[in-house]
Design a protein around this motif. Structure first.
Motif, mmCIF file in Angstrom:
data_model
loop_
_atom_site.group_PDB
_atom_site.id
_atom_site.type_symbol
_atom_site.label_atom_id
_atom_site.label_comp_id
_atom_site.label_asym_id
_atom_site.label_seq_id
_atom_site.Cartn_x
_atom_site.Cartn_y
_atom_site.Cartn_z
ATOM 1 N N ILE A 151 53.511 23.815 21.082
ATOM 2 C CA ILE A 151 52.674 22.801 20.434
ATOM 3 C C ILE A 151 51.610 22.227 21.368
ATOM 4 C CG2 ILE A 151 54.449 22.189 18.760
ATOM 5 C CD1 ILE A 151 55.166 19.786 20.517
ATOM 6 N N GLY A 152 51.609 22.656 22.622
ATOM 7 C CA GLY A 152 50.600 22.166 23.559
ATOM 8 C C GLY A 152 50.962 22.522 24.975
ATOM 9 N N GLY A 153 50.044 22.245 25.886
ATOM 10 C CA GLY A 153 50.306 22.514 27.283
ATOM 11 C C GLY A 153 49.342 21.767 28.170
ATOM 12 N N THR A 154 49.700 21.678 29.445
ATOM 13 C CA THR A 154 48.858 20.979 30.415
ATOM 14 C C THR A 154 48.758 21.825 31.689
ATOM 15 O OG1 THR A 154 50.677 19.796 31.491
ATOM 16 C CG2 THR A 154 49.735 18.768 29.530
ATOM 17 N N PHE A 157 48.498 25.593 31.745
ATOM 18 C CA PHE A 157 48.698 25.930 30.329
ATOM 19 C C PHE A 157 47.918 24.984 29.422
ATOM 20 C CE2 PHE A 157 52.332 26.895 32.972
ATOM 21 C CZ PHE A 157 52.373 28.272 32.836
ATOM 22 N N PHE A 158 46.839 24.464 29.981
ATOM 23 C CA PHE A 158 45.950 23.506 29.306
ATOM 24 C C PHE A 158 45.646 23.914 27.858
ATOM 25 C CE2 PHE A 158 41.502 22.264 28.345
ATOM 26 C CZ PHE A 158 41.584 20.894 28.482
ATOM 27 N N MET A 159 46.087 23.067 26.904
ATOM 28 C CA MET A 159 45.701 23.192 25.497
ATOM 29 C C MET A 159 46.214 24.456 24.810
ATOM 30 S SD MET A 159 44.051 20.574 24.228
ATOM 31 C CE MET A 159 43.060 21.184 22.881
ATOM 32 N N THR A 160 47.181 25.141 25.432
ATOM 33 C CA THR A 160 47.688 26.361 24.808
ATOM 34 C C THR A 160 48.452 26.067 23.519
ATOM 35 O OG1 THR A 160 49.547 26.173 26.312
ATOM 36 C CG2 THR A 160 47.892 27.811 26.853
ATOM 37 N N ARG A 161 48.468 27.029 22.631
ATOM 38 C CA ARG A 161 49.344 27.041 21.467
ATOM 39 C C ARG A 161 49.897 28.445 21.311
ATOM 40 N NH1 ARG A 161 47.248 26.311 16.292
ATOM 41 N NH2 ARG A 161 49.278 25.561 15.610
ATOM 42 N N GLY A 162 51.060 28.543 20.624
ATOM 43 C CA GLY A 162 51.617 29.867 20.443
ATOM 44 C C GLY A 162 52.968 29.824 19.778
ATOM 45 N N CYS A 188 44.316 30.243 24.146
ATOM 46 C CA CYS A 188 44.210 29.997 25.582
ATOM 47 C C CYS A 188 42.829 29.381 25.809
ATOM 48 C CB CYS A 188 44.331 31.299 26.374
ATOM 49 S SG CYS A 188 45.870 32.210 26.047
ATOM 50 N N TRP A 189 42.709 28.569 26.816
ATOM 51 C CA TRP A 189 41.436 27.863 27.039
ATOM 52 C C TRP A 189 40.834 28.225 28.377
ATOM 53 C CZ3 TRP A 189 39.290 23.422 24.237
ATOM 54 C CH2 TRP A 189 39.832 23.334 22.948
#
Lengths: 189, 189, 189
Positions: A151-154, A157-162, A188-189
């Motif tokens: 649901i998110g990452g920092t 893993f900034f702003m990842t979804r999967g 991925c950003w």
């Protein structure tokens, strides 16, 4: 006449560059079902049972009226809430050097069969990964594979979804289990 | 001269196709406020009260110092944590065939009025839907409608995001309530 | 010959317009690491300790076998679950007029050091903001700054995603703490 022809050729080349620019840009992947990044990890959960404080990585912190906080409750543990801080490893060996921690909570949420629900983070702070990945989703653990959401990452893993696929890799009684997590990022950003 | 003219016409056609390709592609919808998919469901929560184990679909598993696990606490149930496995139906009838299960937890989180916070999944495994939808958000349940977030999905709901509007469709004392959920997806894959 | 030349010029202009349209459109920002919106808030947590019911904004609702619901547990509060309804202010003054409420739960999830995990919403209902922002993530609170995910939003924050940076702005014993939250949205709708 020649220069006209040259201009036309120029246009053609420009066209193809433009098409490439339009369709090969990062935007192309936005709705792609091909992962932009894949990772596999294992994490290890040792539930506190009143006797294993030193090794325990998780503890029962909520229980239904018929339960307590040292033994998982009857009725498929329905109503138990467990808080965890589990080591993450790259292979299925509990004693491998941990590369991060899986931290959060899971609940057992059905009377009739074993099924759980998870909300947690992978927290990394090493030379290979810095940052966190946040997960949530249902884990019907009698199924061989179960999909939950990233649901998110920092950080890395900034702003990842999967989507992460969980597999029970091993379990020993009601004290130890090991999950394999196949993470597929689609944003991925 | 003719062929030149034809090339120009060709360019014009290519232009319009390119423009169409650029702007009518799925990417166009990415920031659209028009849902890409809509669904309506009901789910039914029967809280365990010490006497209804057979029918109960949820149980109190956390309580403040002044509470217990068979009766919702004083002070607007502030501090109660409830784990649930509720049937999902297509209409507002508790006895309709369930099409899935709503699984997760809710908490009551305010002393002064009834308000709650939810984190849960819709889990489907039928011929019409396979997969899960994950939700989280505040539920100020004295309001007629409340919006929470669709934070992810798997299977048929792969990578979805959106907003779900909750409405209390019925409640009976402190044992049964029924929620209507209008799901609007704004990201479909 | 002249008209041919004019057509070519026309094409050139159309090209540049098309390129502009393709690359300067909102879609361009989709994977941008420049926030589309930034906000800073503070929120204030006063934990119920058996004596401060009137002022308390949160309560211990889950504990490990060695804990209880009026005092945070030994071993770095490992296993404590806290439900909260905290006032949000624009500055670091507890007595400033609240602009919203932070509602949800946090857990302490490690035996060896203080670290927590959060899932909550900011709920706004004023002239300046209406709607909610939903958060989840690990909060290793001994670090000066910690990043969690904005996993969704409703109302004025419809469908937002982003990263929120938490900083412990103050704490007093084990009863009061104040968090500064720097929210950066990278997806705005």
């Amino acid at each position: 006449m020649r220069s006209k022809h040259q201009i036309s050729t120029l246009f053609l080349i420009a066209f193809f560059l433009l098409i490439l620019g339009c369709f090969a840009s990062p935007r192309k992947n936005i709705r792609s079902r091909r992962p932009c990044k894949e990772m596999v990890f294992y994490f290890h959960d040792i539930i506190y049972n009143g006797k294993n404080f030193k090794n325990a990585t998780s503890a029962i912190v909520g229980a239904p009226a018929w339960g307590n906080h040292t033994i998982l409750a009857n009725n498929n543990h329905f109503g138990n809430v467990v808080v965890f801080d589990d080591p993450i490893t790259l292979d299925n060996n509990l004693h491998s050097p941990p590369v991060g921690r899986a931290q959060g909570l899971y609940i057992y949420d059905k009377k009739e069969i074993f099924t759980s629900w998870l909300a947690f983070s992978f927290v990394f702070n090493s030379t290979s990964h810095k940052g966190s990945i946040n997960f949530a989703g249902a884990d019907p653990l009698m199924n061989k594979t179960r999909d939950i959401s990233v649901i998110g990452g920092t950080g890395d893993f900034f702003m990842t979804r999967g989507v992460a696929t969980l597999m029970t890799d091993a379990f020993e009684g009601e004290v130890y289990f090991r999950l394999r997590v196949d993470i597929k990022f689609y944003e991925c950003w």
